[in-house]
Design a protein around this motif. Sequence first.
Motif, PDB file in Angstrom:
ATOM      1  N   MET A 111      -5.397 -11.868  -9.003  1.00 22.46           N
ATOM      2  CA  MET A 111      -6.038 -11.109  -7.932  1.00 22.46           C
ATOM      3  C   MET A 111      -6.611  -9.807  -8.466  1.00 22.46           C
ATOM      4  N   GLU A 112      -5.886  -9.157  -9.346  1.00 27.61           N
ATOM      5  CA  GLU A 112      -6.387  -7.917  -9.938  1.00 27.61           C
ATOM      6  C   GLU A 112      -7.679  -8.173 -10.719  1.00 27.61           C
ATOM      7  N   ARG A 113      -7.689  -9.256 -11.471  1.00 25.41           N
ATOM      8  CA  ARG A 113      -8.903  -9.585 -12.237  1.00 25.41           C
ATOM      9  C   ARG A 113     -10.059  -9.939 -11.310  1.00 25.41           C
ATOM     10  N   LEU A 114      -9.754 -10.609 -10.206  1.00 27.72           N
ATOM     11  CA  LEU A 114     -10.804 -10.973  -9.253  1.00 27.72           C
ATOM     12  C   LEU A 114     -11.406  -9.734  -8.609  1.00 27.72           C
ATOM     13  N   ILE A 115     -10.566  -8.785  -8.229  1.00 26.38           N
ATOM     14  CA  ILE A 115     -11.064  -7.533  -7.638  1.00 26.38           C
ATOM     15  C   ILE A 115     -11.989  -6.816  -8.617  1.00 26.38           C
ATOM     16  N   ALA A 116     -11.580  -6.764  -9.871  1.00 25.41           N
ATOM     17  CA  ALA A 116     -12.396  -6.096 -10.895  1.00 25.41           C
ATOM     18  C   ALA A 116     -13.733  -6.813 -11.066  1.00 25.41           C
ATOM     19  N   THR A 117     -13.714  -8.139 -11.054  1.00 25.77           N
ATOM     20  CA  THR A 117     -14.951  -8.913 -11.201  1.00 25.77           C
ATOM     21  C   THR A 117     -15.874  -8.703 -10.010  1.00 25.77           C
ATOM     22  N   LEU A 118     -15.314  -8.714  -8.816  1.00 25.85           N
ATOM     23  CA  LEU A 118     -16.123  -8.508  -7.613  1.00 25.85           C
ATOM     24  C   LEU A 118     -16.748  -7.111  -7.618  1.00 25.85           C
ATOM     25  N   LYS A 172     -17.674  -5.438 -10.120  1.00 30.71           N
ATOM     26  CA  LYS A 172     -18.764  -5.405 -11.085  1.00 30.71           C
ATOM     27  C   LYS A 172     -20.025  -6.071 -10.543  1.00 30.71           C
ATOM     28  N   ASN A 173     -19.851  -7.033  -9.642  1.00 24.86           N
ATOM     29  CA  ASN A 173     -20.970  -7.816  -9.148  1.00 24.86           C
ATOM     30  C   ASN A 173     -21.515  -7.355  -7.803  1.00 24.86           C
ATOM     31  N   PHE A 174     -20.782  -6.451  -7.136  1.00 22.03           N
ATOM     32  CA  PHE A 174     -21.226  -5.943  -5.839  1.00 22.03           C
ATOM     33  C   PHE A 174     -21.109  -4.433  -5.801  1.00 22.03           C
ATOM     34  N   ASP A 175     -21.929  -3.823  -4.957  1.00 21.56           N
ATOM     35  CA  ASP A 175     -21.878  -2.369  -4.791  1.00 21.56           C
ATOM     36  C   ASP A 175     -20.718  -1.955  -3.894  1.00 21.56           C
ATOM     37  N   MET A 176     -20.369  -2.820  -2.931  1.00 25.16           N
ATOM     38  CA  MET A 176     -19.253  -2.535  -2.030  1.00 25.16           C
ATOM     39  C   MET A 176     -18.528  -3.827  -1.698  1.00 25.16           C
ATOM     40  N   VAL A 177     -17.208  -3.817  -1.851  1.00 22.96           N
ATOM     41  CA  VAL A 177     -16.381  -4.975  -1.524  1.00 22.96           C
ATOM     42  C   VAL A 177     -15.372  -4.536  -0.468  1.00 22.96           C
ATOM     43  N   ILE A 178     -15.436  -5.160   0.708  1.00 23.65           N
ATOM     44  CA  ILE A 178     -14.580  -4.792   1.831  1.00 23.65           C
ATOM     45  C   ILE A 178     -13.590  -5.909   2.102  1.00 23.65           C
ATOM     46  N   PHE A 179     -12.306  -5.566   2.147  1.00 29.68           N
ATOM     47  CA  PHE A 179     -11.249  -6.546   2.393  1.00 29.68           C
ATOM     48  C   PHE A 179     -10.704  -6.385   3.806  1.00 29.68           C
ATOM     49  N   ALA A 211      -1.067  -6.283   3.229  1.00 29.41           N
ATOM     50  CA  ALA A 211      -1.905  -5.088   3.290  1.00 29.41           C
ATOM     51  C   ALA A 211      -1.458  -4.042   2.283  1.00 29.41           C
ATOM     52  N   GLN A 212      -0.145  -3.857   2.156  1.00 31.05           N
ATOM     53  CA  GLN A 212       0.372  -2.913   1.165  1.00 31.05           C
ATOM     54  C   GLN A 212      -0.054  -3.316  -0.245  1.00 31.05           C
ATOM     55  N   ILE A 213       0.056  -4.599  -0.530  1.00 33.23           N
ATOM     56  CA  ILE A 213      -0.272  -5.090  -1.864  1.00 33.23           C
ATOM     57  C   ILE A 213      -1.727  -4.806  -2.208  1.00 33.23           C
ATOM     58  N   LEU A 214      -2.633  -5.166  -1.320  1.00 33.65           N
ATOM     59  CA  LEU A 214      -4.050  -4.965  -1.607  1.00 33.65           C
ATOM     60  C   LEU A 214      -4.426  -3.489  -1.580  1.00 33.65           C
ATOM     61  N   ALA A 215      -3.819  -2.729  -0.684  1.00 37.19           N
ATOM     62  CA  ALA A 215      -4.123  -1.298  -0.629  1.00 37.19           C
ATOM     63  C   ALA A 215      -3.780  -0.601  -1.937  1.00 37.19           C
ATOM     64  N   SER A 216      -2.785  -1.118  -2.646  1.00 39.21           N
ATOM     65  CA  SER A 216      -2.388  -0.517  -3.921  1.00 39.21           C
ATOM     66  C   SER A 216      -3.356  -0.866  -5.046  1.00 39.21           C
ATOM     67  N   LYS A 217      -4.250  -1.839  -4.805  1.00 42.46           N
ATOM     68  CA  LYS A 217      -5.138  -2.325  -5.857  1.00 42.46           C
ATOM     69  C   LYS A 217      -6.593  -1.903  -5.686  1.00 42.46           C
ATOM     70  N   VAL A 218      -6.962  -1.372  -4.527  1.00 43.35           N
ATOM     71  CA  VAL A 218      -8.365  -1.038  -4.265  1.00 43.35           C
ATOM     72  C   VAL A 218      -8.582   0.469  -4.340  1.00 43.35           C
ATOM     73  N   ASP A 219      -9.849   0.855  -4.228  1.00 42.23           N
ATOM     74  CA  ASP A 219     -10.199   2.271  -4.356  1.00 42.23           C
ATOM     75  C   ASP A 219      -9.748   3.105  -3.161  1.00 42.23           C
ATOM     76  N   ALA A 220      -9.818   2.515  -1.955  1.00 42.89           N
ATOM     77  CA  ALA A 220      -9.527   3.301  -0.758  1.00 42.89           C
ATOM     78  C   ALA A 220      -9.071   2.410   0.387  1.00 42.89           C
ATOM     79  N   THR A 221      -8.359   3.021   1.326  1.00 45.93           N
ATOM     80  CA  THR A 221      -7.841   2.310   2.491  1.00 45.93           C
ATOM     81  C   THR A 221      -8.125   3.129   3.748  1.00 45.93           C
ATOM     82  N   VAL A 222      -8.517   2.421   4.824  1.00 46.37           N
ATOM     83  CA  VAL A 222      -8.746   3.050   6.126  1.00 46.37           C
ATOM     84  C   VAL A 222      -7.818   2.391   7.138  1.00 46.37           C
ATOM     85  N   LEU A 223      -7.140   3.202   7.917  1.00 47.48           N
ATOM     86  CA  LEU A 223      -6.215   2.718   8.932  1.00 47.48           C
ATOM     87  C   LEU A 223      -6.888   2.740  10.299  1.00 47.48           C
ATOM     88  N   VAL A 224      -6.871   1.611  10.988  1.00 43.91           N
ATOM     89  CA  VAL A 224      -7.481   1.487  12.308  1.00 43.91           C
ATOM     90  C   VAL A 224      -6.430   1.750  13.377  1.00 43.91           C
TER      91      VAL A 224
END
Length: 255
Positions: free
Chosen positions: A154-161, A163-170, A181-194
Amino acid sequence: MFGFSKKRQKALEDVSMHKGVGLITDYAPKSHISEQFRTLRTNIQYSDADHQIKTLVFTSSGPSEGKSTISGNIAVTFANQGLRTLLVDADTRRPTVHATFSLLNERGLVTLLTSKEDLDLSEYIVPTSVDHLSVLPTGPVPPNPSELLSSKRMERLIATLAKNFDMVIFDVPPLGSVTDAQILASKVDATVLVVPYGIAQKGAVLAAKSMLEQVDANIIGVVQNRVPEEANGYYGYYGYYGYYGKKDKDNTAAK
């Protein structure tokens, strides 16, 4: 604040799973609500002057609080800006992205994470009718969602995405039910709480914020949706607003 009844919550979940969410930024781009989404987009882009945000998670403290609607509409606004944007449905338990864009959900994120071979991303990422916007559905429901999302693959996939996109939203599950949610929030650039007005409970929101901080997530802000007109006439019933800023563990997101 008062929460939804379980019956009402279940009804909303069923509708979003089978019919998807409304993309007002696509079918009514000149509406006031669409303008609010564009304001959120701008706030997200300028929330951290030192680092570019390319991977972003939207989550909430509980189910049926509007995170999928916000994720989809924000994705449209980034794409409308000419940015190569990808919306990833990482809610493998209750996926909605495929329904929103009228797609089959036979393969997608789960397929990429469970395959023993390196797969061609272009065969799983689906362009949409919105220029510059593509989506990655979940694919089949896995028996071990959390383990897949926490994997090195998953970490490698996030890095690949990234590189290939300007913005990746999960779009991820709510924090109160599973650890995804905790797992992915720890791996991405930023998190927004709704945080939906009049629905989310203060204790649950504070607990959600604490859970994100435990994994050192970069919480750039909160967006409050479903604000009734009488509460704030400027935003209207389906209005959205948010506060964005650098991560500050001494600053409470919900007072």
